[in-house]
Design a protein around this motif. Structure first.
Motif, short mmCIF file in Angstrom:
data_model
loop_
_atom_site.label_atom_id
_atom_site.label_comp_id
_atom_site.label_asym_id
_atom_site.label_seq_id
_atom_site.Cartn_x
_atom_site.Cartn_y
_atom_site.Cartn_z
N ILE A 222 -14.38 27.29 61.20
CA ILE A 222 -13.92 25.98 60.74
C ILE A 222 -12.89 26.10 59.63
CG2 ILE A 222 -15.76 25.70 59.02
CD1 ILE A 222 -15.89 22.75 59.87
N ASN A 225 -9.43 26.39 61.25
CA ASN A 225 -8.93 25.07 61.67
C ASN A 225 -8.42 24.26 60.48
OD1 ASN A 225 -11.62 25.66 63.51
ND2 ASN A 225 -9.89 24.98 64.71
N THR A 226 -9.11 24.38 59.35
CA THR A 226 -8.67 23.66 58.15
C THR A 226 -7.34 24.20 57.63
OG1 THR A 226 -11.01 23.39 57.61
CG2 THR A 226 -9.43 22.86 55.89
N GLY A 297 -13.63 21.72 55.64
CA GLY A 297 -14.03 21.33 56.98
C GLY A 297 -15.06 20.22 56.96
N SER A 356 -12.72 19.92 62.80
CA SER A 356 -12.25 21.22 63.29
C SER A 356 -11.81 21.17 64.73
CB SER A 356 -13.37 22.26 63.13
OG SER A 356 -14.51 21.88 63.88
N PRO A 361 -7.24 26.83 65.62
CA PRO A 361 -7.51 27.78 64.53
C PRO A 361 -6.29 28.63 64.20
CG PRO A 361 -8.53 28.52 66.57
CD PRO A 361 -7.98 27.15 66.85
#
Length: 693
Positions: A222, A225-226, A297, A356, A361
């Motif tokens: 996660i 993704n952030t 996240g 997410s 990613p």
């Protein structure tokens, strides 16, 4: 004869149909009745088109003249108007004659740009260095003589002020910042203008703090993704790694691309990652660096930490964003995902939690950020004490990061029946989830709940078994790429969002699906090629040339045509590893990306397990593909027809060998007869005859 009533053949058929026209007794025989009919048809078409345009203008509240529609020829364009205005402003005509310029009259500015064909007057270039210095000195004197406004920035406090620069003339101008007698007052008595609106982009640069979520050993997905969301905002990105003995996590974070700095806070106070201990650290960092955005996240960790930080900073938190328009405009879902909200934040610092599943990613490669150790301080909180943490261990993938998820609902009837889903999940290497109804009934624990109040997933494949499809559950899984639903109720809401639906009893369909997958997985993947890695060679003599190391690697059951893969495999054969990777990166084929991944993985294994010292000192000795399994499928056609489609798979094999690649790996192209004759003549000329001069 059959005459079509539609299509492109209708016009010709209409002419053939009206080949005879009945005429009156008093009709003129010289008139062409067919030409008259064509003309009448064109008039009807023009009238209909005119009425269509009038209807469009009426719907848009555009006023039109009573007769006809205006065209572009009725109005001059902007260039013609600007040219006429410039000429009228600069002309000096008197009684039909143009007068010469007055002694102190200046040339009109911009007339060369407005009037087409007129050349712009340019100043003559300086003839020598002295003249050029004189021109530059005059230019600087003209700038210094004028009163200029200087903008002084204070980046730490985020304030700006305008000051009047000192000049030789100390006269105050009307409307200056400091008002004197006779000076103009500000309009509406509002005082100074708000400089933040006009110079806001200069006051504070965008800078983002990403709070890393980890387990003291690895970064959780996660966080990657952030980082993608933080990169989309722009500006400098800083990652905060806070934990206990988390040096390896900071090293992994340094590999992220486009990250400026890593802040490492290693202390026993952060054991358990409690929000009460992390909040003072983040507030201290904000006061030092003045971040414009603080991101984390949208997990249990982020949802517990960010509201506390926002309350301390006296700003509104922005939760669960799915997209970023600008640095202050974000997109999020509301009403259980049934509506999308676009909001703009006016706070100095934006505290944001990122969903997410809405961002790809960021790969942890290609970066070289510096790691800065923060000074140790006592962040222990008296309000909460961390005792222990119990995590359920499973061999299956984690629910939020799994590529395949199988969820069961109330239709499973009991927790024992979830064994059907566990068996199916083991075949697909999938994670198992559940709806809220199944969790509330006690079939499975709470950590498997998928939905608005549970975990939000977006796998490549989501299989919903015995789930009706409540809006709360759909909010947590509707971003999945492919959704398959199995339910005996054909009116279930889950079928409205499913890509594939099966109306059947799950207690019959799931075991049958498991059996089919078992038979499919019985197909053995080729493993003989990897046995070459376990070959043991006899020891070499001291004077013997060193035997080059090699590694064999493969990837089986690739959903790709074997013929297409054969071209890619032959393309890189005989190249060095670096050259092969470089060539495959610019080859826009699916097989090229697969071959690149296999070669890079083989290169990594060669260094780690096969005693290869330099990873660049490898070349592709073997590269080939073979046929794999062929799966028959069903393809839908028009008018409820069906067809068969074959999904072909292939295997790709590669063998890397240590050393430089050979110059002529492939045989040379065969020579022509003329080239062979030339070589023979050259050989005859160069021969030596024994016992001769």
């Amino acid at each position: 004869e059959w005459i079509p009533t539609y299509g492109y053949k209708r016009a010709k058929a209409q002419e053939q149909k009206e080949w005879l026209v009945e005429a009156n007794d008093n009709a003129d025989s010289t008139n062409d009745v067919f030409a008259k009919a064509k003309l009448a048809k064109k008039e009807r078409q023009s009238k209909n088109e005119l009425q269509r345009l009038r209807n469009i203008a009426k719907s848009r509240n555009i006023k039109l003249p009573r007769v006809g529609l205006p065209t572009k020829d009725h109005f001059p364009n902007s260039q013609q108007l600007s040219e006429a205005l410039t000429i009228a402003r600069t002309s000096t005509a008197s009684v039909g004659k143009f007068q010469s310029m007055l002694p102190k009259e200046k040339d009109a500015k911009g007339i060369a740009k407005e009037v087409s064909g007129m050349k712009r007057k340019r100043k003559a270039l300086p003839l020598n260095v002295v003249e050029e210095k004189c021109q530059n000195k005059n230019l600087v004197d003209n700038v210094l003589e004028k009163k200029t406004k200087v903008l002084h920035e204070n980046y730490l406090t985020g304030t700006s002020e305008i000051k009047q620069s000192a000049t030789s003339n100390n006269k105050k101008k009307k409307g200056a910042l400091k008002h004197s007698k006779g000076a103009k007052k500000p309009k509406a008595g509002k005082g100074k203008r708000d400089l933040h609106k006009k110079f806001g982009s200069f006051i504070r640069y965008e800078s983002t703090l990403v709070i890393a979520e980890h387990n003291n050993e690895n970064l959780l997905p996660i966080t990657c993704n952030t980082l993608t969301a933080a990169k989309k905002i722009g500006g400098d990105v800083t990652i905060l790694v806070a934990g206990t003995k988390c040096d390896t996590v900071a090293q992994d974070a340094c590999k992220a691309k486009d990250v400026s700095k890593i802040l490492l806070a290693d202390s026993d106070a952060f054991k358990g990652f409690t929000a009460e201990s992390l909040t003072p650290l983040i507030l201290k960092l904000y006061n030092e660096h003045k971040f414009t955005h603080i991101l984390a996240g949208a997990s249990a960790f982020g949802k517990a930490l960010l509201p506390r930080i926002a309350a301390k900073l006296d700003v509104s938190p922005i939760s669960d964003i799915t997209d970023i328009k600008t640095s202050d405009t974000f997109v999020r879902t509301i009403y259980a995902g049934n509506a999308t909200q676009i909001l703009k934040s006016k706070d100095n610092v934006k505290v944001i939690s990122v969903r997410s599943t809405s961002f790809e990613p960021l790969p942890l490669e290609g970066g070289d950020a510096k790691c800065e150790n923060l000074p140790t301080s006592d962040y222990t909180s008296n309000q909460v004490q961390y005792i222990k943490q119990e995590l359920s261990k499973s061999d299956r993938p984690e629910l939020t990061s799994a590529k395949v998820v199988i969820s069961g609902g109330r239709g499973m009837k009991s927790g024992e029946n979830f064994k059907l889903l566990y068996t199916l999940a083991d075949k697909l290497n999938a994670a198992v989830g559940a709806s809220r109804a199944a969790v509330d009934a006690g079939f499975v624990p709470n950590d498997l709940q998928v939905g608005q109040t549970g975990k939000i997933v977006a796998p490549n494949l989501y299989i919903a078994v015995g789930i009706s499809g409540a809006i709360q559950h759909l909010a947590g899984m509707k971003d999945s790429k492919t959704i398959v639903a199995i339910n005996k109720d054909p009116e279930a809401p889950i079928f409205q969002v499913a890509d594939y639906g099966l109306v059947a009893d799950l207690f019959k369909a799931v075991p049958e699906l498991t059996e089919k997958l078992t038979n499919l997985l019985k197909y053995r993947r080729p493993t003989h090629f990897l046995k070459y890695n376990r070959t043991v060679f006899p020891p070499q003599k001291p004077d013997e040339e060193r035997r080059p190391a090699y590694i064999c690697h493969m990837k089986a059951n690739i959903k790709y045509s074997p013929k297409k893969m054969w071209y890619v495999a032959g393309f890189v054969r005989g190249m060095s590893v670096d050259e092969a990777v470089k060539q495959l990166s610019f080859l826009h084929m699916k097989g090229a990306q697969i071959a690149k991944e296999v070669i890079l993985e083989a290169q990594r294994l060669a260094v780690e397990k096969h005693n290869v010292e330099f990873k660049s000192n490898l070349w592709v000795a073997e590269s080939f593909s073979t046929k794999g399994v062929v799966i028959k499928g069903l393809r839908r056609h028009a008018k409820e027809r069906e067809g068969t489609i074959h999904y072909r798979h292939c295997h790709y094999f590669v063998r890397l060998e240590e050393g430089p690649p050979p110059k002529h790996y492939y045989l040379l192209y065969p020579k022509t007869g003329e080239e062979l004759l030339e070589d023979w003549l050259k050989k005859m000329h160069m021969r030596k005859v024994p016992n001769s001069l």
